[in-house]
Design a protein around this motif. Sequence first.
Motif, PDB file in Angstrom:
ATOM      1  N   ARG A  54       0.828  -1.218   0.000  1.00  0.00           N
ATOM      2  CA  ARG A  54       0.000   0.000   0.000  1.00  0.00           C
ATOM      3  C   ARG A  54       0.852   1.254   0.000  1.00  0.00           C
ATOM      4  NH1 ARG A  54      -1.536   2.912   4.098  1.00  0.00           N
ATOM      5  NH2 ARG A  54      -0.972   1.311   5.618  1.00  0.00           N
ATOM      6  N   TYR A  56       3.961   1.613  -1.111  1.00  0.00           N
ATOM      7  CA  TYR A  56       4.619   1.804  -2.422  1.00  0.00           C
ATOM      8  C   TYR A  56       3.615   2.267  -3.468  1.00  0.00           C
ATOM      9  CZ  TYR A  56       9.204  -0.057  -1.167  1.00  0.00           C
ATOM     10  OH  TYR A  56      10.456  -0.221  -0.615  1.00  0.00           O
ATOM     11  N   ARG A  57       2.377   1.735  -3.378  1.00  0.00           N
ATOM     12  CA  ARG A  57       1.363   2.137  -4.357  1.00  0.00           C
ATOM     13  C   ARG A  57       0.987   3.614  -4.184  1.00  0.00           C
ATOM     14  NH1 ARG A  57      -1.119  -1.143  -7.407  1.00  0.00           N
ATOM     15  NH2 ARG A  57      -0.922  -2.988  -6.141  1.00  0.00           N
ATOM     16  N   GLU A  58       0.978   4.090  -2.947  1.00  0.00           N
ATOM     17  CA  GLU A  58       0.626   5.499  -2.681  1.00  0.00           C
ATOM     18  C   GLU A  58       1.855   6.411  -2.724  1.00  0.00           C
ATOM     19  OE1 GLU A  58      -1.158   5.153   1.129  1.00  0.00           O
ATOM     20  OE2 GLU A  58      -3.025   4.279   0.373  1.00  0.00           O
ATOM     21  N   MET A  76       5.219  -4.797  -8.747  1.00  0.00           N
ATOM     22  CA  MET A  76       4.323  -3.716  -9.162  1.00  0.00           C
ATOM     23  C   MET A  76       4.720  -3.175 -10.533  1.00  0.00           C
ATOM     24  SD  MET A  76       3.863  -1.862  -5.466  1.00  0.00           S
ATOM     25  CE  MET A  76       2.877  -0.547  -6.102  1.00  0.00           C
ATOM     26  N   ASP A  80       2.341  -3.045 -13.809  1.00  0.00           N
ATOM     27  CA  ASP A  80       2.124  -1.780 -14.533  1.00  0.00           C
ATOM     28  C   ASP A  80       2.493  -1.912 -16.005  1.00  0.00           C
ATOM     29  OD1 ASP A  80       1.247  -0.629 -12.244  1.00  0.00           O
ATOM     30  OD2 ASP A  80       3.167   0.315 -11.728  1.00  0.00           O
ATOM     31  N   LEU A 194      -1.156  -9.258  -4.992  1.00  0.00           N
ATOM     32  CA  LEU A 194      -1.198  -8.496  -6.245  1.00  0.00           C
ATOM     33  C   LEU A 194      -2.093  -9.169  -7.285  1.00  0.00           C
ATOM     34  CD1 LEU A 194       2.525  -7.326  -6.455  1.00  0.00           C
ATOM     35  CD2 LEU A 194       0.515  -5.980  -5.862  1.00  0.00           C
ATOM     36  N   GLU A 197      -5.672  -8.477  -6.415  1.00  0.00           N
ATOM     37  CA  GLU A 197      -6.039  -7.105  -6.782  1.00  0.00           C
ATOM     38  C   GLU A 197      -6.330  -6.989  -8.271  1.00  0.00           C
ATOM     39  OE1 GLU A 197      -3.506  -4.647  -3.364  1.00  0.00           O
ATOM     40  OE2 GLU A 197      -3.037  -4.397  -5.491  1.00  0.00           O
TER      41      GLU A 197
END
Length: 206
Positions: A54, A56-58, A76, A80, A194, A197
Amino acid sequence: MLSLYLEGFFDYMQSGGLVMWPLFFTAMFLWFGLGFRFHTLKRGSKKSVRTLIRKYRENKRIATKGLIDSAIVDAMKIIDENGYAVSPRKLLDDRFYGYQKQLKQYSRLVMTLVVIAPLIGLLGTVVGMIETFDSLASASLFSQSGGIAGGISQALFTTQLGLVVAVPGVIIGRLLDRRANTMELELEQIIDILCTEVNEKVSHEV
């Protein structure tokens, strides 16, 4: 000062006979393996995998300080780059194979050397006892270089060094193995989180 230490070291090695040198090199390889594994098995942050993902995503966390941090950033990045149309599990499994291999590197060498060290020490013990019994046969009982005293002394030195090498190796090796197993489970957890998600996002879009 250094020459005194070296002289003491060579005296100690000579006291145990020729078996001491294989034990010495076994200890060197063992500590190299343990040091490498200790350096490799740095997790990074102590936060849970879910929290790290979370952050790293934000973009609240950018730098990577350990293997788990690097694995999350890599995973990630793969998602992407490939978008949400493709299931990322196979891509992540392929990428994480390198991390899993890293976790096990030198583990087998460490465990092998830990087993070998006491056996080499035991060999030195046997050699020392043979010398002792030879001395009994020839009746040279108390000479400095051999005899009963020299044989028993040689046997004890090699046994001592064998145990000094093996016991810390077993303890530290087991601790590092436990840490590696935990990190391997965390790698699996990263893939599961992941992939879940991605699947949820795809099902919402459909």
